[in-house]
Design an enzyme around this catalytic site. Structure first.
Site, short mmCIF file in Angstrom:
data_model
loop_
_atom_site.label_atom_id
_atom_site.label_comp_id
_atom_site.label_asym_id
_atom_site.label_seq_id
_atom_site.Cartn_x
_atom_site.Cartn_y
_atom_site.Cartn_z
N MET A 30 0.84 -1.20 0.00
CA MET A 30 0.00 0.00 0.00
C MET A 30 0.88 1.25 0.00
O MET A 30 0.39 2.36 0.26
CB MET A 30 -0.93 -0.01 1.21
N GLY A 31 2.18 1.08 -0.28
CA GLY A 31 3.05 2.24 -0.41
C GLY A 31 3.51 2.79 0.93
O GLY A 31 3.39 2.15 1.97
N TYR A 32 4.03 4.01 0.87
CA TYR A 32 4.74 4.63 1.99
C TYR A 32 5.80 3.63 2.48
O TYR A 32 5.80 3.18 3.62
CB TYR A 32 3.80 5.08 3.11
N HIS A 34 8.89 1.25 3.49
CA HIS A 34 9.92 1.24 4.54
C HIS A 34 10.79 0.00 4.32
O HIS A 34 10.57 -0.76 3.36
CB HIS A 34 9.27 1.26 5.93
N HIS A 37 9.14 -3.40 3.45
CA HIS A 37 8.77 -3.57 2.04
C HIS A 37 10.02 -3.83 1.19
O HIS A 37 9.99 -4.68 0.29
CB HIS A 37 8.10 -2.29 1.50
N GLN A 148 5.73 -11.61 6.83
CA GLN A 148 5.24 -12.30 8.04
C GLN A 148 4.59 -11.31 9.00
O GLN A 148 3.83 -11.68 9.88
CB GLN A 148 6.41 -13.05 8.70
N LYS A 149 4.88 -10.00 8.82
CA LYS A 149 4.26 -8.96 9.64
C LYS A 149 2.74 -9.16 9.68
O LYS A 149 2.10 -9.02 10.71
CB LYS A 149 4.62 -7.59 9.06
N MET A 184 8.37 -2.67 11.71
CA MET A 184 8.17 -1.53 10.81
C MET A 184 6.77 -1.57 10.21
O MET A 184 6.26 -2.63 9.88
CB MET A 184 9.21 -1.57 9.70
N SER A 185 6.16 -0.40 10.10
CA SER A 185 4.83 -0.28 9.52
C SER A 185 4.63 1.15 9.06
O SER A 185 5.12 2.09 9.71
CB SER A 185 3.77 -0.62 10.60
P1 AMP Z 1 1.39 -2.97 3.45
O1 AMP Z 1 1.97 -1.91 2.59
O2 AMP Z 1 1.36 -2.63 4.90
O3 AMP Z 1 0.08 -3.53 2.92
O4 AMP Z 1 2.40 -4.19 3.36
C1 AMP Z 1 2.78 -4.74 2.13
C2 AMP Z 1 3.55 -6.01 2.37
O5 AMP Z 1 4.71 -5.72 3.16
C3 AMP Z 1 2.76 -7.06 3.16
O6 AMP Z 1 3.03 -8.34 2.63
C4 AMP Z 1 3.31 -6.89 4.55
O7 AMP Z 1 3.20 -8.07 5.33
C5 AMP Z 1 4.75 -6.56 4.28
N1 AMP Z 1 5.34 -5.87 5.42
C6 AMP Z 1 4.86 -4.76 6.04
N2 AMP Z 1 5.64 -4.44 7.09
C7 AMP Z 1 6.63 -5.36 7.14
C8 AMP Z 1 7.74 -5.57 8.02
N3 AMP Z 1 7.99 -4.79 9.05
N4 AMP Z 1 8.54 -6.63 7.76
C9 AMP Z 1 8.28 -7.47 6.72
N5 AMP Z 1 7.27 -7.31 5.86
C10 AMP Z 1 6.44 -6.28 6.07
#
Ligand code: AMP
Length: 284
Positions: A30-32, A34, A37, A148-149, A184-185
């Protein structure tokens, strides 16, 4: 790095790559971006000739009172970060193109979508499995990389791929953490300085659970009650759930058995920000 916005253009590019015999990996985000990602993109590079990173803040996976409108977005920053780890294509579709008027079709994984995150966020996984299916159809990958987050998301997607005979290999990459353990998030941005300090309690509570298990605790209730005490010692923290489940079925486990792996997962509000974290623990 090529930036593609139009769905038909992405579709054609993916078909061309397939015809050239290239192996395609997709990393849905979903971007932003870190480092979490970026670690997914790095792993994807090892498994494919071409990596497509997708950036789409998917409206259908947010509930009506959730943070869809305030979710952080910064495409210029994301472009630089994705290019820095050599993502080959950045696919950034619009919400109007993904969900045009008269959109009608959703993918639902039963049972696994209804527990844990699904209990607190009832239509969340319906949105996730739908958008992931759409992204798979548009980017035509051989392999897809998830973190795995979002442990339950990875389990739900694995089930969907198996049930629907989707010929895509799913790879799950370990959680990338800040130096103090916070996973991270993109949502960590919402935390004030005080909340940011208190947010380390999620990982500390998972470490406490691990210690208790190593010291011989085998009752989930005992572990949950110690984790609860630790988390609620932080004034900004409010527990949504803490759960010990069997990783394949997400069934709650009440007594831990030696040799089995348990998924310890939790969702905690820190002020107005809802954070999730988890560990997989092999019971000694
Ligand atoms: P999101 O942008 O939050 O939807 O995350 C996109 C992908 O990145 C998903 O598969 C998440 O599980 C993964 N992700 C997000 N945060 C982390 C993290 N801290 N470590 C590993 N993978 C992550």
């Amino acid at each position: 790095m090529k930036i593609i916005e139009a769905i038909h253009e992405m579709h054609h590019a993916a078909e061309d790559l397939r015809q050239q015999g290239k192996r395609i990996a997709v990393v849905p985000t979903m971007g932003y971006l870190h480092d979490g990602h970026l670690s997914l993109i790095r792993v994807a590079k090892q498994h494919a000739d071409v990596v497509i990173t997708t950036i789409f803040v998917n409206p259908t996976q947010f509930g009506p009172n959730e943070d869809f409108t305030k979710y952080p977005r910064d495409l210029d920053r994301d472009k630089k970060l994705a290019a820095s780890v050599e993502s080959d294509i950045l696919f950034v579709p619009s919400a109007e193109a993904m969900y045009p008027e008269l959109y009608r079709t959703y993918v639902i994984v039963e049972q696994l979508s209804e527990v844990l995150e699904g209990k607190s966020r009832p239509s969340h996984f319906r949105g996730v499995t739908t958008v992931v299916t759409k992204l798979f159809n548009i980017t035509r990958p051989h392999v897809a990389v998830f973190g795995q987050k979002d442990a339950q998301q990875a389990i739900v997607i694995n089930q969907m791929v198996k049930d629907l005979n989707v010929d895509i290999e799913i790879i799950v990459v370990p959680i990338v953490r800040e130096h103090d353990g916070l996973a991270m998030s993109s949502r960590n941005l919402y935390l004030s300085a005080t909340e940011r300090m208190q947010s380390t309690v999620l990982f500390r509570s998972l470490q406490l659970a691990e210690e208790l298990i190593d010291r011989g605790e085998r009752q989930s209730s005992g572990i949950i009650s110690e984790m609860t005490k630790l988390i609620t010692s932080q004034p900004s923290a409010r527990i949504d759930y803490i759960s010990l489940t069997e990783p394949a079925t997400l069934q709650e486990v009440s007594t831990l058995c030696s040799g089995k792996t348990v998924l310890i997962s939790l969702a905690v509000w820190i002020g107005t920000t809802r954070l999730i974290d988890n560990i997989l623990k092999v019971i000694p």
